[in-house]
Design an enzyme around this catalytic site. Structure first.
Site, PDB file in Angstrom:
ATOM      1  N   LYS A 208       0.828  -1.213   0.000  1.00 41.80           N
ATOM      2  CA  LYS A 208       0.000   0.000   0.000  1.00 41.80           C
ATOM      3  C   LYS A 208       0.864   1.265   0.000  1.00 41.80           C
ATOM      4  CE  LYS A 208      -3.813  -2.431   2.263  1.00 41.80           C
ATOM      5  NZ  LYS A 208      -4.334  -2.890   3.556  1.00 41.80           N
ATOM      6  N   GLY A 305     -12.920  -4.637   4.513  1.00 38.50           N
ATOM      7  CA  GLY A 305     -14.297  -5.071   4.762  1.00 38.50           C
ATOM      8  C   GLY A 305     -15.145  -4.897   3.527  1.00 38.50           C
TER       9      GLY A 305
HETATM   10  P1  NAP Z   1     -11.796 -13.281  -1.907  1.00 39.79           P
HETATM   11  O1  NAP Z   1     -12.857 -13.218  -0.883  1.00 39.79           O
HETATM   12  O2  NAP Z   1     -10.828 -14.397  -1.873  1.00 39.79           O
HETATM   13  O3  NAP Z   1     -12.496 -13.190  -3.321  1.00 39.79           O
HETATM   14  C1  NAP Z   1     -11.838 -13.442  -4.534  1.00 39.79           C
HETATM   15  C2  NAP Z   1     -12.830 -14.178  -5.419  1.00 39.79           C
HETATM   16  O4  NAP Z   1     -12.303 -14.291  -6.724  1.00 39.79           O
HETATM   17  C3  NAP Z   1     -13.127 -15.591  -4.905  1.00 39.79           C
HETATM   18  O5  NAP Z   1     -14.506 -15.831  -4.957  1.00 39.79           O
HETATM   19  C4  NAP Z   1     -12.354 -16.461  -5.883  1.00 39.79           C
HETATM   20  O6  NAP Z   1     -12.956 -17.686  -6.040  1.00 39.79           O
HETATM   21  C5  NAP Z   1     -12.448 -15.656  -7.143  1.00 39.79           C
HETATM   22  N1  NAP Z   1     -11.376 -15.985  -8.062  1.00 39.79           N
HETATM   23  C6  NAP Z   1     -10.054 -15.979  -7.814  1.00 39.79           C
HETATM   24  N2  NAP Z   1      -9.373 -16.340  -8.903  1.00 39.79           N
HETATM   25  C7  NAP Z   1     -10.288 -16.605  -9.852  1.00 39.79           C
HETATM   26  C8  NAP Z   1     -10.204 -17.013 -11.211  1.00 39.79           C
HETATM   27  N3  NAP Z   1      -9.037 -17.252 -11.791  1.00 39.79           N
HETATM   28  N4  NAP Z   1     -11.341 -17.156 -11.905  1.00 39.79           N
HETATM   29  C9  NAP Z   1     -12.535 -16.933 -11.325  1.00 39.79           C
HETATM   30  N5  NAP Z   1     -12.693 -16.528 -10.045  1.00 39.79           N
HETATM   31  C10 NAP Z   1     -11.582 -16.378  -9.330  1.00 39.79           C
HETATM   32  O7  NAP Z   1     -10.918 -11.942  -1.872  1.00 39.79           O
HETATM   33  P2  NAP Z   1     -11.417 -10.486  -1.470  1.00 39.79           P
HETATM   34  O8  NAP Z   1     -11.186 -10.281  -0.020  1.00 39.79           O
HETATM   35  O9  NAP Z   1     -12.743 -10.204  -2.035  1.00 39.79           O
HETATM   36  O10 NAP Z   1     -10.298  -9.580  -2.187  1.00 39.79           O
HETATM   37  C11 NAP Z   1     -10.354  -9.348  -3.571  1.00 39.79           C
HETATM   38  C12 NAP Z   1      -9.346  -8.259  -3.919  1.00 39.79           C
HETATM   39  O11 NAP Z   1      -9.657  -7.060  -3.211  1.00 39.79           O
HETATM   40  C13 NAP Z   1      -7.902  -8.576  -3.554  1.00 39.79           C
HETATM   41  O12 NAP Z   1      -7.053  -8.032  -4.527  1.00 39.79           O
HETATM   42  C14 NAP Z   1      -7.700  -7.870  -2.221  1.00 39.79           C
HETATM   43  O13 NAP Z   1      -6.364  -7.532  -1.969  1.00 39.79           O
HETATM   44  C15 NAP Z   1      -8.525  -6.626  -2.464  1.00 39.79           C
HETATM   45  N6  NAP Z   1      -9.018  -5.967  -1.242  1.00 39.79           N
HETATM   46  C16 NAP Z   1      -9.718  -6.678  -0.335  1.00 39.79           C
HETATM   47  C17 NAP Z   1     -10.212  -6.038   0.784  1.00 39.79           C
HETATM   48  C18 NAP Z   1     -11.034  -6.770   1.809  1.00 39.79           C
HETATM   49  O14 NAP Z   1     -11.475  -6.150   2.775  1.00 39.79           O
HETATM   50  N7  NAP Z   1     -11.287  -8.067   1.642  1.00 39.79           N
HETATM   51  C19 NAP Z   1      -9.967  -4.663   0.970  1.00 39.79           C
HETATM   52  C20 NAP Z   1      -9.251  -3.974   0.004  1.00 39.79           C
HETATM   53  C21 NAP Z   1      -8.780  -4.624  -1.117  1.00 39.79           C
HETATM   54  P3  NAP Z   1     -12.416 -18.968  -5.247  1.00 39.79           P
HETATM   55  O15 NAP Z   1     -12.385 -18.631  -3.800  1.00 39.79           O
HETATM   56  O16 NAP Z   1     -13.421 -19.999  -5.606  1.00 39.79           O
HETATM   57  O17 NAP Z   1     -11.058 -19.223  -5.795  1.00 39.79           O
HETATM   58  N1  HSE Z   2      -5.644  -7.515   5.247  1.00 35.27           N
HETATM   59  C1  HSE Z   2      -5.833  -6.103   5.145  1.00 35.27           C
HETATM   60  C2  HSE Z   2      -5.868  -5.488   6.519  1.00 35.27           C
HETATM   61  C3  HSE Z   2      -7.115  -5.768   4.430  1.00 35.27           C
HETATM   62  O1  HSE Z   2      -5.764  -6.166   7.546  1.00 35.27           O
HETATM   63  O2  HSE Z   2      -5.962  -4.260   6.584  1.00 35.27           O
HETATM   64  C4  HSE Z   2      -7.022  -5.804   2.960  1.00 35.27           C
HETATM   65  O3  HSE Z   2      -6.216  -4.793   2.472  1.00 35.27           O
END
Ligand code: NAP
Ligand code: HSE
Length: 435
Positions: A208, A305
């Protein structure tokens, strides 16, 4: 029913963030339509695990396992990548841009490593590549740096940009618990991943801050450029000693520019209790910025989140749609226009807290002070803490010193017969950022 003037998007991934985007666009459909002047509709979702899309009530015809059906669909204006990881996300984004789509992504891992390649493709194709959600979740920070603050020379950024570590350090500070126990509790409550390495090792924050530094200083900073230390060596004793000295412990992400060189680092740091970042607790994030005209700014909020991150992503989708409507995509593309030297950590100047276990006998303090003096390390304060089995713990706080000199002196001190061990070294930051 699909509106003929709708902005059609393709969603890559329907996990935590992707689901949030689906829910927001559903719940706030009228609101979004009023603000944009036309609705935003998800036309197709790439997701292997259809239980996730079923749970959201998404019609099976909208779910695909074939990226081509999104990238080659002329109706889809914008591809929203929320799959995460490097590949195939990188290839999918490049292909989407190549086919003339705009892209919105939350993928900090990818931007921090392959930003240059992706932005060059977006520029070549005059398309938008927006990534507000990649840093600070719901906190607006990319757009403010690229737009509202662009007239300023940015002096520094101090960020608490990882919620997991901020939660753990807050609990350790408030409850005096050790690191391992607090991590387990955070995992049980869903505030830490089963594999917490990226968060507790400081790597998530490093990605980040590399993104923020690139924008702030107009020069590409990548994840490997960042000096990284995590929180795994922090003990309740250090936190307690820091408190006695008027400090709060945080995992800080720091970026500064001085004389054309950039310093960029992530590590635990003591900051004065009265610093605005000291009161940023639990999973909250904040970014403290100084610009030469605006002065000091702090942006605070939820750094992760489902709902906060969806807020940032849909904000980007709307902005991209507005640009598209005016034939103006690609207007604010890569903001890196020059190369700057990244300082090695040995050149960084800061203050240090040092906890050193020594033999409890006359002349020990003088011996250690002599080594510091020879290496140009100036001591601001020293306290003798607990004594046990003829050993005593000394806690030093230094004045500003170059890291190389500090490390040289610690090498000599560690080898002295009067020294049991250098128990911990924690940088002290933020005093110069208080007015
Ligand atoms: P996640 O819950 O693991 O969701 C990712 C989704 O994409 C899963 O459903 C996964 O399916 C699917 N996926 C992955 N590879 C795939 C492929 N090749 N083809 C089709 N579907 C695929 O992750 P997330 O937390 O939503 O995070 C997603 C992105 O947002 C990441 O880059 C993360 O760094 C960013 N982010 C997340 C947050 C947060 O609060 N979570 C905050 C800021 C940024 P499967 O599980 O079935 O593989
Ligand atoms: N894993 C990160 C955190 C969230 O704890 O802030 C996604 O960027």
């Amino acid at each position: 029913m699909s509106a003929s003037n709708a902005v059609k998007i393709g969603l890559l991934g329907c996990g935590t963030v992707g689901s949030g985007v689906v829910v927001l666009l559903n719940d706030n459909r009228d609101h979004v339509t009023q603000r944009l002047g036309r609705p935003v509709e998800i036309k197709s979702i790439l997701e292997m695990d259809t239980r996730k899309t079923d749970a959201l009530g998404i019609a099976p015809r909208m779910v695909t396992q074939d990226i081509g059906s999104i990238i080659d669909d002329p109706e889809i204006e914008t591809v929203v990548e929320v799959m995460g990881g490097i590949e195939p996300a990188r290839t999918y984004i490049l292909e989407a841009l190549e086919k003339g789509k705009n892209v919105v992504t939350a993928n900090k891992d990818l931007i921090a490593l392959h930003g240059k390649e992706l932005f060059e493709k977006a520029s070549e194709k005059h398309r938008d590549l927006y990534f507000e959600a990649s840093v600070g979740g719901g906190i607006p920070i990319i757009a403010p740096l690229k737009q509202s603050l662009v007239a300023n020379n940015i002096n520094f950024i101090y960020g608490i940009v990882n919620g997991t570590t901020n939660y753990i350090l807050t609990k350790m500070s408030l409850e005096g618990k050790d690191y391992e126990g607090t991590l387990k509790e955070a995992q049980r409550l869903g505030y830490a991943e089963a594999d917490p390495t990226s968060d507790v090792g400081g790597h998530d924050a490093a990605r980040k801050i590399s993104i923020l530094a690139s924008i702030a200083f107009g020069a590409r900073v990548t994840y490997p450029d960042v000096y990284v230390e995590g929180i795994t060596n922090i003990t309740p004793l250090d936190i307690a000693y820091g408190k006695e000295l008027g400090y709060t412990l945080k995992l800080l992400a720091i970026a500064k520019e001085e004389n054309g060189a950039i310093e960029v680092r992530v590590h635990p740091a003591f900051i004065p209790d009265r610093h605005p970042l000291a009161s940023v607790n639990d999973v909250f994030n904040a970014v403290f910025i100084r610009g030469d005209f605006v002065g000091d700014i702090m942006l605070y909020g939820r750094g992760a989140g489902q709902r906060p991150t969806a807020s940032a992503i849909v904000g980007d989708i709307i902005e991209v749609a507005r640009n598209s409507e005016h034939g103006d995509t690609g207007r604010i593309s890569c903001t890196c226009f020059e190369q700057k030297r990244i300082k090695p950590i040995s050149e960084v100047k800061t203050r240090y807290y040092l906890r050193i276990l020594v033999k409890d006998r006359p002349g020990v303090l003088a011996g250690i002070a002599g080594v510091f003096g020879n290496q140009q390390v100036s001591i601001a304060s020293v306290i003798q803490k607990r004594t046990e089995d003829s050993m005593a713990e000394l806690v030093f706080v230094t004045h500003q010193v170059e890291e190389g000199n500090l490390q040289d002196s610690l090498k000599i001190i560690s080898g002295m017969a009067i020294v049991g061990k250098v128990s911990n070294v924690i940088r002290v930051e933020g005093e110069e950022t208080l007015i």
